[in-house]
Design a protein around this motif. Structure first.
Motif, PDB file in Angstrom:
ATOM      1  N   ILE B  90     -25.540 -14.687  35.074  1.00  0.00           N
ATOM      2  CA  ILE B  90     -24.539 -14.634  35.699  1.00  0.00           C
ATOM      3  C   ILE B  90     -24.830 -16.116  36.469  1.00  0.00           C
ATOM      4  O   ILE B  90     -23.773 -16.853  36.574  1.00  0.00           O
ATOM      5  N   VAL B  91     -25.935 -16.248  37.006  1.00  0.00           N
ATOM      6  CA  VAL B  91     -26.128 -17.677  37.711  1.00  0.00           C
ATOM      7  C   VAL B  91     -26.355 -18.847  36.944  1.00  0.00           C
ATOM      8  O   VAL B  91     -25.665 -19.870  37.227  1.00  0.00           O
ATOM      9  N   LEU B  92     -26.765 -18.500  35.428  1.00  0.00           N
ATOM     10  CA  LEU B  92     -26.754 -19.851  34.789  1.00  0.00           C
ATOM     11  C   LEU B  92     -25.271 -20.059  34.287  1.00  0.00           C
ATOM     12  O   LEU B  92     -24.723 -21.206  34.287  1.00  0.00           O
ATOM     13  N   SER B  93     -24.500 -19.152  34.008  1.00  0.00           N
ATOM     14  CA  SER B  93     -23.219 -19.112  33.791  1.00  0.00           C
ATOM     15  C   SER B  93     -22.245 -20.129  35.103  1.00  0.00           C
ATOM     16  O   SER B  93     -21.774 -21.187  34.573  1.00  0.00           O
ATOM     17  N   MET B  94     -22.657 -19.796  36.227  1.00  0.00           N
ATOM     18  CA  MET B  94     -22.202 -20.552  37.425  1.00  0.00           C
ATOM     19  C   MET B  94     -22.603 -21.759  37.338  1.00  0.00           C
ATOM     20  O   MET B  94     -21.937 -22.771  37.820  1.00  0.00           O
ATOM     21  N   GLY B  95     -24.027 -21.993  36.966  1.00  0.00           N
ATOM     22  CA  GLY B  95     -24.543 -23.498  37.132  1.00  0.00           C
ATOM     23  C   GLY B  95     -23.751 -24.388  36.252  1.00  0.00           C
ATOM     24  O   GLY B  95     -23.259 -25.497  36.574  1.00  0.00           O
ATOM     25  N   ILE B  96     -23.446 -23.872  35.241  1.00  0.00           N
ATOM     26  CA  ILE B  96     -22.680 -24.784  34.044  1.00  0.00           C
ATOM     27  C   ILE B  96     -21.259 -24.996  34.658  1.00  0.00           C
ATOM     28  O   ILE B  96     -20.879 -26.188  34.471  1.00  0.00           O
ATOM     29  N   LEU B  97     -20.648 -23.950  35.234  1.00  0.00           N
ATOM     30  CA  LEU B  97     -19.454 -24.261  35.849  1.00  0.00           C
ATOM     31  C   LEU B  97     -19.320 -25.384  36.818  1.00  0.00           C
ATOM     32  O   LEU B  97     -18.405 -26.011  36.921  1.00  0.00           O
ATOM     33  N   TYR B  98     -20.500 -25.191  37.614  1.00  0.00           N
ATOM     34  CA  TYR B  98     -20.366 -26.204  38.712  1.00  0.00           C
ATOM     35  C   TYR B  98     -20.714 -27.452  38.210  1.00  0.00           C
ATOM     36  O   TYR B  98     -19.951 -28.708  38.432  1.00  0.00           O
ATOM     37  N   MET B 345     -25.384 -24.600  45.841  1.00  0.00           N
ATOM     38  CA  MET B 345     -24.158 -25.184  45.373  1.00  0.00           C
ATOM     39  C   MET B 345     -23.075 -25.769  46.586  1.00  0.00           C
ATOM     40  O   MET B 345     -22.678 -26.769  46.590  1.00  0.00           O
ATOM     41  N   LEU B 346     -23.010 -24.991  47.464  1.00  0.00           N
ATOM     42  CA  LEU B 346     -22.284 -25.317  48.695  1.00  0.00           C
ATOM     43  C   LEU B 346     -23.027 -26.470  49.546  1.00  0.00           C
ATOM     44  O   LEU B 346     -22.447 -27.505  49.861  1.00  0.00           O
ATOM     45  N   ALA B 347     -24.089 -26.687  49.670  1.00  0.00           N
ATOM     46  CA  ALA B 347     -24.876 -27.639  50.065  1.00  0.00           C
ATOM     47  C   ALA B 347     -24.778 -28.981  49.312  1.00  0.00           C
ATOM     48  O   ALA B 347     -24.646 -30.064  49.494  1.00  0.00           O
ATOM     49  N   GLY B 348     -25.050 -28.424  47.881  1.00  0.00           N
ATOM     50  CA  GLY B 348     -24.528 -29.723  46.935  1.00  0.00           C
ATOM     51  C   GLY B 348     -23.291 -30.431  46.984  1.00  0.00           C
ATOM     52  O   GLY B 348     -23.078 -31.453  47.054  1.00  0.00           O
ATOM     53  N   THR B 349     -22.262 -29.371  47.057  1.00  0.00           N
ATOM     54  CA  THR B 349     -20.880 -29.818  47.563  1.00  0.00           C
ATOM     55  C   THR B 349     -20.827 -30.855  48.782  1.00  0.00           C
ATOM     56  O   THR B 349     -20.139 -32.038  48.787  1.00  0.00           O
ATOM     57  N   VAL B 350     -21.510 -30.246  49.941  1.00  0.00           N
ATOM     58  CA  VAL B 350     -21.465 -31.280  51.076  1.00  0.00           C
ATOM     59  C   VAL B 350     -22.165 -32.462  50.610  1.00  0.00           C
ATOM     60  O   VAL B 350     -21.677 -33.577  51.254  1.00  0.00           O
ATOM     61  N   ALA B 351     -23.272 -32.516  50.263  1.00  0.00           N
ATOM     62  CA  ALA B 351     -24.085 -33.624  49.668  1.00  0.00           C
ATOM     63  C   ALA B 351     -23.206 -34.620  48.996  1.00  0.00           C
ATOM     64  O   ALA B 351     -23.355 -35.776  49.157  1.00  0.00           O
ATOM     65  N   SER B 352     -22.389 -34.112  48.113  1.00  0.00           N
ATOM     66  CA  SER B 352     -21.482 -34.843  47.048  1.00  0.00           C
ATOM     67  C   SER B 352     -20.640 -35.690  47.959  1.00  0.00           C
ATOM     68  O   SER B 352     -19.954 -36.717  47.534  1.00  0.00           O
ATOM     69  N   ARG B 353     -20.077 -35.176  49.247  1.00  0.00           N
ATOM     70  CA  ARG B 353     -19.235 -36.136  49.871  1.00  0.00           C
ATOM     71  C   ARG B 353     -19.667 -37.107  50.903  1.00  0.00           C
ATOM     72  O   ARG B 353     -18.977 -37.851  51.451  1.00  0.00           O
ATOM     73  N   ALA B 354     -20.892 -37.050  51.107  1.00  0.00           N
ATOM     74  CA  ALA B 354     -21.687 -38.091  51.616  1.00  0.00           C
ATOM     75  C   ALA B 354     -21.689 -39.409  51.282  1.00  0.00           C
ATOM     76  O   ALA B 354     -21.484 -39.650  50.100  1.00  0.00           O
ATOM     77  N   LEU B 453     -15.318 -24.001  42.804  1.00  0.00           N
ATOM     78  CA  LEU B 453     -14.910 -23.015  42.058  1.00  0.00           C
ATOM     79  C   LEU B 453     -16.050 -21.673  41.851  1.00  0.00           C
ATOM     80  O   LEU B 453     -16.278 -20.934  42.264  1.00  0.00           O
ATOM     81  N   ALA B 454     -17.201 -22.618  41.575  1.00  0.00           N
ATOM     82  CA  ALA B 454     -18.452 -21.630  41.178  1.00  0.00           C
ATOM     83  C   ALA B 454     -19.174 -21.184  42.363  1.00  0.00           C
ATOM     84  O   ALA B 454     -19.352 -19.799  42.395  1.00  0.00           O
ATOM     85  N   PRO B 455     -19.136 -21.896  43.368  1.00  0.00           N
ATOM     86  CA  PRO B 455     -19.629 -21.177  44.746  1.00  0.00           C
ATOM     87  C   PRO B 455     -18.777 -20.054  45.099  1.00  0.00           C
ATOM     88  O   PRO B 455     -19.102 -19.200  45.768  1.00  0.00           O
TER      89      PRO B 455
END
Lengths: 110, 496
Positions: B90-98, B345-354, B453-455
């Protein structure tokens, strides 16, 4: 033979761990090679403890066990690949810092 | 194709898909879509495998090459392995989706998806194999893929961190090989079922304590349990976000799987000693992880420390070792994987906006103003991590504490109860810094970041499992009962 392998495995482990803990990255990579070889020799010796019979087999057969040899073969291939990868990363790291001294590779230190 | 072949698919599908993905390297979009399809198909087949194990009340065993059990390599899908495989896929699929919706430059490398798929192969293989040496091979595959993925990360210090991890895990693998060698000398097998029956018949051979020590070292390094944790925050923080989400949630569970097998299958006579060590290291880990996460300066690093703490909770449950505690450990492990990957993934999303891609608090303070939906998801995930209803984190804490009361381990219970307050402290602190504080005047926000989507899907699962936990609890209950009777495993593999 038994004594010889035991001493060889012990000496390899000792040298390997000493080298692994050195500050020089190249020396510690050499430690990694030696560690791989030490464990391979140990695995090999589990199959042919006195060079003729399998250790656990007792009087069943006077031949060495083939399975540890297959295991060692696999382990050798894996440790070779690992070493190549370690060398590649070591090259990048030491080229970036222009040093082979671990104390001067300070990127992860905050 | 008979039913027994099903256990091959979670390993073979990602492996062949990885080879095909390499051929598709000149068409990045096709390659990414292919990787996602392959991973989701593999997840579907692991669910089918779980269904089959559940229906048949029996482990699904496949003897590779037609060699009978103690000589060949058996692949064993029993309740424990299959549950953990479903969790990791489950987590690996979501990782690829992210990764599909990520802006990192690392996901555009032609080798990214093939390596991600070999990581999946290694993880599923290590969980499904019934042979200790084969476990070493699959674990190495996993370590190599994870190392390369981190070494080419966007983070400046990715290579250093990967180098550090690679060293320590090679030493760990050496220790696993030594353990295998010790057991092979004593019992003449590397097959776990065969070893288990041998050790049951004669548990006092001289090399057995040594083998236990070596195997414990290995699994402690794999799971970043406290005396061997030092590589984990650096390595996980430097990894690209989709890889970090996988590493910090499911890859660290491999060591826990090893401990479960050690205490419930291999070393029954010595299980109490092993459990004692796990209990103590678990409690230390809970405090260390909690304090480390509270004191750190970076959101991703905070979550990496938090993993040490959460692994500590699971180790405490393994240390109690009662059937209820084993059930709690499985529920906790499953839920923690979903929560932690979503949070990362949420922390990564925030970081990607910095402005500069980093998750350091000084760079992302106040950025939450522009991302209200991410904030909502982060809040739910954070509450789940701290164990507040109606999330699945609450369920796992509830089951854990109940098993502690039933085992009458009040001191340990009090200690981990105190430590779980720390979780709330660091989550609230991170939330406050990102969403409540005003942004610095010179702070710039990029218009687009990684997709949510993934998170969002993972947080949805977190809520569903919080409101309707019965299926997971039931599965964990059956798994714990199955672990309580190792004869079932031995008979399934060796026959007779």
């Amino acid at each position: 033979m038994e004594l010889l392998t035991a001493v060889a495995v012990g000496a390899l482990f000792g040298v390997a761990i000493f080298q692994l803990l050195r500050r020089n990255v190249v020396r510690s990579a050499i430690g990694l090679i030696l560690l791989g070889n030490a464990v391979n020799l140990f695995l090999l010796s589990t199959g042919a403890y006195d060079g003729r019979a399998a250790a656990y087999a007792g009087e069943l057969a006077q031949r060495s066990d083939a399975l540890p040899q297959a295991l060692v073969l696999t382990a050798i291939v894996i440790s070779m690949g690992g070493l190549a990868l370690a060398m590649a990363m070591l090259y990048i790291v030491s080229a970036r810092y222009r040093t082979s001294d671990l104390d001067e590779i300070t990127g992860l230190r905050y | 194709m008979t039913n027994h072949h099903l256990v091959l698919l979670p390993i073979l599908l990602p492996l062949t898909a990885s080879a095909v993905a390499l051929l598709l390297r000149r068409r990045p979009r096709v390659q990414a879509a292919w990787a996602l399809c392959a991973m989701v198909t593999s997840l579907a087949f692991s669910l089918l495998l779980l269904l089959q194990v559940w229906r048949g009340q029996q482990a699904v065993v496949f003897q590779t090459g037609g060699w009978a059990a103690p000589w060949g390599i058996s692949l064993v899908g029993d309740y424990l392995s299959v549950t953990l495989v479903v969790m990791s896929q489950i987590v690996l699929s979501m990782g690829i989706l992210y990764a599909l919706g990520s802006n990192d430059s690392v996901v555009k490398y032609p080798g990214f998806y093939p390596l991600f798929l070999t990581l999946a192969t290694g993880l599923s293989g290590a969980l499904l194999t019934g042979d200790l040496f084969n476990l070493f091979v699959f674990a190495e595959l996993m370590v190599f893929s994870g190392t390369i993925l981190t070494a080419c990360s966007d983070d400046r210090y990715g290579t250093e961190a990967a180098f550090k991890y690679f060293y320590i895990s090679l030493v760990g693998s050496t220790s696993l090989l030594l353990g295998v060698g010790c057991l092979y000398v004593s019992y003449g097998a590397t097959n776990m079922a065969s070893l288990a029956s041998g050790i049951m018949a004669d548990p006092q051979k001289p090399l057995v304590p040594l083998a236990i020590a070596f195997l414990m070292t290995t699994f402690m390094i794999k799971s970043a349990v406290v005396p061997f944790h030092f590589w984990q925050p650096d390595f996980h923080t430097a990894a690209p976000t989709p890889v970090h989400a996988v590493l910090s949630s499911v890859v660290v569970k491999l060591g826990l799987y090893g401990f479960m097998r050690m205490t419930s299958l291999l070393f029954l006579a010595q299980a109490d000693t092993v459990r004692g060590i796990l209990l103590v290291t678990g409690i230390i880990g809970v405090f260390y992880g909690g304090l480390g996460a509270t004191g750190t300066y970076d959101a991703k690093r905070m979550l990496a420390y938090s993993t040490i703490g959460q692994i500590g909770f699971i180790l405490v449950a393994l240390g109690w070792g009662t059937p209820l505690a084993m059930m709690a450990a499985i529920v906790f492990a499953f839920n923690h994987s979903l929560i932690k990957s979503a949070m990362l993934m949420l922390a990564g999303t925030v970081a990607s906006r910095a402005r500069v891609k980093t998750a350091a608090f000084q760079a992302i303070t106040g950025l939450g103003k522009y991302m209200p939906f991410t904030g909502l998801l982060f809040l739910i995930g954070g509450l789940a991590l701290a164990g507040v209803p109606p999330t699945n984190g609450f369920i796992s804490k509830l089951v854990l504490f109940r098993s502690g009361i039933e085992a009458e381990q009040y001191t340990a219970l009090l200690l981990i109860g105190l430590a779980s307050i720390l979780t709330l402290v660091y989550i609230v602190r991170a939330f406050q810094a990102i969403w409540w504080q005003p942004p610095a005047p010179e702070a710039l926000v990029k218009p687009a970041g990684d997709r949510l989507l993934a998170p969002a899907l993972l947080i949805g699962t977190v809520l569903v499992l919080g409101l309707w936990p019965e299926p997971l609890i039931r599965l964990a209950e059956i798994t714990a009962a199955w672990l309580g009777s190792p004869d079932g495993y031995i008979h399934a593999v060796l026959g007779g």
